[in-house]
Design an enzyme around this catalytic site. Structure first.
Site, PDB file in Angstrom:
ATOM      1  N   GLU A 101       0.580  42.737   7.463  1.00 33.29           N
ATOM      2  CA  GLU A 101       0.399  43.700   8.558  1.00 33.29           C
ATOM      3  C   GLU A 101       1.480  43.476   9.608  1.00 33.29           C
ATOM      4  O   GLU A 101       1.694  42.338  10.055  1.00 33.29           O
ATOM      5  CB  GLU A 101      -0.973  43.530   9.220  1.00 33.29           C
ATOM      6  N   GLN A 135      18.890  50.594  20.809  1.00 31.76           N
ATOM      7  CA  GLN A 135      18.042  51.414  19.917  1.00 31.76           C
ATOM      8  C   GLN A 135      18.825  52.603  19.352  1.00 31.76           C
ATOM      9  O   GLN A 135      19.830  53.014  19.913  1.00 31.76           O
ATOM     10  CB  GLN A 135      16.822  51.930  20.688  1.00 31.76           C
ATOM     11  N   VAL A 136      18.296  53.123  18.271  1.00 31.22           N
ATOM     12  CA  VAL A 136      18.854  54.298  17.585  1.00 31.22           C
ATOM     13  C   VAL A 136      20.320  54.083  17.175  1.00 31.22           C
ATOM     14  O   VAL A 136      21.150  54.985  17.241  1.00 31.22           O
ATOM     15  CB  VAL A 136      18.678  55.601  18.413  1.00 31.22           C
ATOM     16  N   THR A 157      16.326  50.139  11.313  1.00 28.19           N
ATOM     17  CA  THR A 157      16.277  50.390   9.871  1.00 28.19           C
ATOM     18  C   THR A 157      16.740  49.159   9.101  1.00 28.19           C
ATOM     19  O   THR A 157      16.131  48.764   8.106  1.00 28.19           O
ATOM     20  CB  THR A 157      17.179  51.597   9.511  1.00 28.19           C
TER      21      THR A 157
END
Ligand code: COA
Length: 387
Positions: free
Chosen positions: A106, A117-118, A123
Site C-alpha cells: 500500500e 513537479q510535472v 513517473t
C-alpha cells in the site's frame, strides 16, 4: 498552446507516456539523481533523509495530519523510496508498506518537491518503485488517491476497479474516507526501469508493420491547380479522372466501385424525389397543381407565366432522368408555388393552397438538399436494395 515544463536536461511531460520519465532517466544515467530505499534503521544520514522526505509530504499533502505522516514515515513496517539529488538532497519519494503474505503493497504517501513537479520525476519514481517491488514478489499496489492525484495515478497504470480478491486486502489496510481506492497490477515480466524505451520500441514495431501492410506512408505530388477543371456545375461529378491521380489505383480504388456507388446514389436520389412527388400529390392542397394549367380554362395564364410547371410534369422529367442535380429538382418544385403566387391574388384559394403545400414540402426539400435523404425513405431504399 499547452504549457510545457522543461527540466535541467530538457525533459518535459505532456509528450505522452513514451517520453514521460525520459528526462529523469537521463539524469539517473548521468548519476545526477539516485533512488534509495530508506527505513527507520537508526542510521544518522538516513534518518535525516527521512525527515526531509517527511517535510516534503507535510508540505505537499497539507490536508494530511502531520502526526500521521510522521508516524507512518518512521514506522518500522513502512519503507520509503527517496529520490536523492546530488547525493544528499531529497527531492521526493514514496512511503509504502508491504504485505508479503498477501503479495501487495500500500502506498501511503507520494510527493515531489514543489518546484520540481510535472517534470517527469513522479513517473520515474513510480517506475523505479515498481521495478523494486516486483523483485519482492509483490503483485499489486493499492493506494487511496485524493481527487488531485487520481489523474497522476491513472497515468501510472492505476485503476479504480479493484481486481484483487477482497480476502487478500480487506482488513489489512485502513479505510480512508477522503480518498479513492486505486489498484495497479505489477506485471512480473515487465522491465519497469526501461518501460519508456520498451513502449517506444513496441510503438515503432507496430508502425513498421503497419507501413508494410499499407501504403499510407507514400506521398505523391499533388495535382496542379490549372489542370483541375470542373466538369459540371453541380459538383457531383469528379473534376479530375480519379484513375489519373497518382496513388489512387494503388489504394484499391476501381472505376467499377465508383460506378456502383454512383448508381446507388442516383437510385437513392430518384427514390427521394419520387417520395416528395407522392407526398405532394396526396396533400389536400395539391389539387390545383396536379396537372398543367388548361389554356382553355385560363386563357391568359401562359402570357403571365412563361415558365410553367406542375406535379405531373415534374414526375415525367424525373422519369426521363432530366434532373441531373438536387438543385434542379428543388427549383422546379419551388416554382410551382412562386408561379401560383405570381398569377393569383393572396386572398384566392389557389394562393392559400400554394402556401400550405409549400409549408409541408419545405422540410422534405431541406432534407433532400442536406443529405439526399427524406423522412421514411431510407427504409424504402433498403427494401429495394435487398430485393
Ligand atoms: N493531476 C493530474 N495529473 C497530474 C497530476 C495531478 N495532480 N500531477 C501530475 N500529473 C500528470 C502530469 O501532467 C504528467 O502527465 P503528462 O506527461 O501527460 O503531462 C503525469 O501526471 C506525470 O507527471 P510527472 O512529472 O511524472 O509527475 P510529478 O513529478 O509532478 O509527480 C505527484 C506527481 C503527484 C507526485 C506530484 O505532483 C506531487 O507531489 N503532488 C502533490 C502530492 C500528491 O498529490 N501526492 C499524491 C497523493 S499521496
Amino acid at each position: 498552446m499547452s504549457q510545457q515544463f522543461v527540466g535541467i536536461n530538457g525533459e518535459q511531460t505532456g509528450l505522452g507516456f513514451t517520453n514521460r520519465d525520459q528526462g529523469a532517466k537521463v539524469e539517473e544515467d548521468q548519476g545526477l539523481i539516485d533512488f534509495q530505499i530508506i527505513t527507520n534503521n537508526g542510521n544518522h544520514d538516513k534518518m535525516k533523509m527521512l525527515i526531509d522526505l517527511k517535510n516534503i509530504f507535510a508540505r505537499q499533502l497539507p490536508k494530511m495530519p502531520k502526526e500521521y505522516i510522521v508516524r507512518l514515515v518512521f514506522d518500522r513496517n513502512h519503507e520509503s523510496m527517496c529520490i536523492i539529488k546530488d547525493d544528499t538532497k531529497v527531492i521526493g519519494g514514496i512511503c509504502y508498506r508491504k504485505y508479503p503474505t498477501q503479495r501487495f503493497a500500500e502506498i501511503a504517501f507520494l510527493a515531489i518537491t514543489a518546484n520540481l513537479q510535472v517534470k517527469g520525476y513522479g513517473t520515474r519514481l513510480m517506475n523505479k518503485f515498481k521495478e523494486h517491488i516486483q523483485k519482492q514478489d509483490v503483485e499489486y499496489l493499492l493506494t487511496y488517491a485524493d481527487n488531485y492525484a487520481i489523474g497522476y495515478f491513472r497515468k501510472q497504470g492505476f485503476y479504480q476497479e479493484i481486481k484483487m480478491n477482497p480476502d487478500r486486502w480487506k482488513g489489512f489496510i485502513k479505510d480512508y474516507d477522503g480518498g479513492t481506492l486505486m489498484e495497479c497490477y505489477v506485471h512480473p515480466s515487465i522491465d519497469y526501469g526501461n518501460i519508456s524505451d520498451l513502449i517506444r520500441e513496441q510503438k515503432q514495431l507496430m508502425i513498421d508493420i503497419i507501413k508494410k501492410l499499407t501504403l499510407n506512408d507514400r506521398v505523391y505530388p499533388g495535382i496542379e491547380n490549372q489542370n483541375y477543371k470542373v466538369e459540371s456545375s453541380n459538383g457531383d461529378r469528379p473534376a479530375v479522372k480519379p484513375e489519373s491521380v497518382q496513388g489512387i489505383m494503388e489504394s484499391g480504388w476501381t472505376i467499377e466501385d465508383y460506378n456502383e456507388l454512383k448508381k446507388q446514389k442516383e437510385k437513392t436520389f430518384m427514390i427521394s424525389c419520387q417520395q416528395i412527388i407522392d407526398t405532394m400529390r396526396k396533400h389536400k392542397s395539391a389539387w390545383p397543381f396536379l396537372e398543367p394549367v388548361n389554356k382553355d380554362d385560363v386563357p391568359d395564364y401562359y402570357d403571365v407565366i412563361t415558365d410553367p410547371i406542375d406535379i405531373k410534369t415534374i414526375e415525367k422529367k424525373l422519369q426521363n432522368n432530366q434532373y441531373t442535380s438536387k438543385d434542379l429538382f428543388i427549383k422546379d418544385v419551388k416554382r410551382i408555388f412562386t408561379n401560383c403566387r405570381n398569377y393569383n391574388q393572396p386572398d384566392t384559394i389557389y394562393y392559400k393552397c400554394a402556401n400550405e403545400l409549400e409549408r409541408t414540402i419545405d422540410d422534405y426539400l431541406k432534407k433532400l438538399k442536406d443529405e439526399s435523404q427524406i423522412p421514411g425513405v431510407s427504409k424504402k431504399i433498403k427494401k429495394t436494395n435487398n430485393k
